[in-house]
Scaffold this motif. Structure first.
Motif, PDB file in Angstrom:
ATOM      1  N   PRO A  38       0.832  -1.208   0.000  1.00 38.57           N
ATOM      2  CA  PRO A  38       0.000   0.000   0.000  1.00 38.57           C
ATOM      3  C   PRO A  38       0.866   1.258   0.000  1.00 38.57           C
ATOM      4  N   ILE A  41       2.784   3.230   3.351  1.00 37.61           N
ATOM      5  CA  ILE A  41       2.898   2.362   4.515  1.00 37.61           C
ATOM      6  C   ILE A  41       4.348   1.937   4.687  1.00 37.61           C
ATOM      7  N   THR A  56       2.185   4.678   9.395  1.00 38.35           N
ATOM      8  CA  THR A  56       1.399   5.378   8.383  1.00 38.35           C
ATOM      9  C   THR A  56       2.120   6.637   7.926  1.00 38.35           C
ATOM     10  N   SER A  57       1.623   7.229   6.865  1.00 42.72           N
ATOM     11  CA  SER A  57       2.045   8.564   6.454  1.00 42.72           C
ATOM     12  C   SER A  57       1.352   9.597   7.340  1.00 42.72           C
ATOM     13  N   HIS A  59      -1.246  12.559   7.871  1.00 37.23           N
ATOM     14  CA  HIS A  59      -2.501  12.894   7.203  1.00 37.23           C
ATOM     15  C   HIS A  59      -3.137  14.103   7.877  1.00 37.23           C
ATOM     16  N   ASP A  67      -8.186   4.704   6.861  1.00 38.22           N
ATOM     17  CA  ASP A  67      -8.033   3.761   5.758  1.00 38.22           C
ATOM     18  C   ASP A  67      -6.620   3.190   5.720  1.00 38.22           C
ATOM     19  N   GLN A  68      -5.636   4.021   6.025  1.00 40.68           N
ATOM     20  CA  GLN A  68      -4.260   3.547   5.963  1.00 40.68           C
ATOM     21  C   GLN A  68      -3.931   2.623   7.138  1.00 40.68           C
ATOM     22  N   ALA A  71      -5.288  -0.643   6.008  1.00 46.33           N
ATOM     23  CA  ALA A  71      -4.453  -1.198   4.944  1.00 46.33           C
ATOM     24  C   ALA A  71      -3.117  -1.696   5.496  1.00 46.33           C
ATOM     25  N   GLY A  72      -2.555  -0.977   6.449  1.00 50.12           N
ATOM     26  CA  GLY A  72      -1.282  -1.387   7.037  1.00 50.12           C
ATOM     27  C   GLY A  72      -1.396  -2.702   7.782  1.00 50.12           C
TER      28      GLY A  72
END
Length: 378
Positions: A38, A41, A56-57, A59, A67-68, A71-72
């Motif tokens: 993703p 990540i 995560t990044s 945000h 959402d991340q 996904a992570g």
């Protein structure tokens, strides 16, 4: 709008036995060779090979962070499956485990110097980074959030079990982590100069290796223009991770606004904050917490409501009121992770089954953060 990001530490376990597996190196190798991960990540090693950190990044919007996070977790789990393991959001292992140190010179030194504290340490936390405009603002924030941090511990509690038994704590990770020399809270700093002077003094003692071992409840990041809040357990539900990250950002934003307005920090001594931390780790949201302002015991619900009232203006500015209020209602309605895990044990009678069900809950279908809970009887 302040940006924020999350570092989640996940256990790597055998899905059948529930026992942690030392496969982090295999997971990281698969990550390095993957071209389909993703976007944004990151995966990083931790001190023990039975855990992995998902990063995560930064945000601005909560829905993007949420959402991340999901996904992570999914990505880490997929890579773990290739090593015969699963990634699970448990803050401590319910099963007995003898951890294996990551093969790195720094960690080898820690194993040799710090005895069982290092050798037995296997604790998974959630660290939230929130952007700041300057180090001066960052220290002012640290001074103004310190008394509120135990409330985050209570909401995030997800580690009732260790070594195959119920510890009696909702967040045993918080108790175990306190064995480290520089873990916990501090007195009010008052200035960047005072913060830096304390750091220099502690490193000069040579009891710790370097500033990387300043395991404060909250600290200035040395890598990013952020404050890093480190008190929370890794949350069982990804929804809770996102909601608590939003609550943490609002707490930082509120503290910065107070500083600009000349509002002084709550003058609670560090000893009282430690007591509040211990109490939050003991009971989660099923009992009394120490109110940050009065220093007196009050029902957990009243103290959590006081925190939300304290940060509500910031939540309104970012549009996160509904998500955070809904998240808190979920925690009080369904229980913290600790409550859910104890429910799993009551239903099954087996710690291995607790881990199996925790794996399912870690990767359960996402519920929208703004969705209201249906609390009507079935």
């Amino acid at each position: 709008m302040r940006t924020f990001g999350v570092e989640e530490e996940l256990l790597l376990v055998d899905a059948g036995t529930g026992v942690p597996l030392p496969v982090a190196a295999l997971v990281l190798a698969a990550h390095a060779n993957s071209a389909a991960g993703p976007p944004g990540i990151g995966l990083e090693a931790e001190m023990q090979q039975e855990m992995i950190e998902v990063v995560t990044s930064p945000h601005a919007r909560l829905d993007a962070l949420a959402d991340q996070v999901r996904a992570g977790r999914s990505y880490a789990d997929a890579l773990a499956a290739g090593a015969g393991a699963r990634a699970v959001a448990l803050a401590m292992s319910p099963m007995p485990v003898a951890p294996h140190a990551t093969e790195k010179a720094r960690y080898a030194t820690m194993m040799q110097r710090y005895g069982v504290t290092a050798r037995r340490s296997l604790a998974c936390g959630m660290h939230t980074h929130v952007s700041i405009s300057s180090r001066d603002e960052g220290v002012a924030v640290l001074d103004r959030i310190r008394a509120w941090l135990p409330v985050l511990i209570a909401l995030a509690a997800n580690s009732p079990f260790a070594e195959g038994a119920d510890t009696g704590h909702a967040s045993h990770r918080s108790i175990a982590w306190g064995e480290w020399q520089c873990a916990g809270g501090n007195e009010i700093f008052g200035s960047v100069e005072a913060y830096d002077a304390l750091e220099e003094q502690l490193v000069a003692s040579e009891v710790i290796l370097d500033s990387g071992m300043l395991y404060f409840d909250a600290r200035l990041s040395r890598s990013h223009p952020t404050v890093e809040i480190r008190v929370a357990d890794t949350c069982l539900r990804a929804e809770d991770t996102a909601s608590l990250a939003a609550l943490t950002r609002a707490l930082v934003d509120t503290a910065a606004a107070e500083w600009r307005a000349g509002v002084p920090p709550i003058a609670a001594p560090a000893a009282l904050v430690r007591l509040a931390t211990w109490q939050a780790a003991m009971c989660g949201v099923r009992g009394q917490l120490v109110h940050p302002v009065s220093g007196r015991p009050e029902p957990a619900r009243a103290v959590v409501d006081a925190l939300i009232a304290h940060v509500r203006a910031s939540l309104a500015r970012t549009g996160d009121v509904d998500a955070v209020v809904t998240g808190v209602e979920r925690i009080f309605g369904e229980g913290t992770g600790a409550d859910v895990l104890r429910g799993f044990l009551a239903q099954t009678g087996r710690m291995a089954e607790v881990v199996a069900r925790a794996i399912e809950r870690t990767h359960a279908t996402w519920r929208p953060l703004g969705a209201r809970l249906d609390t009507r009887p079935a």
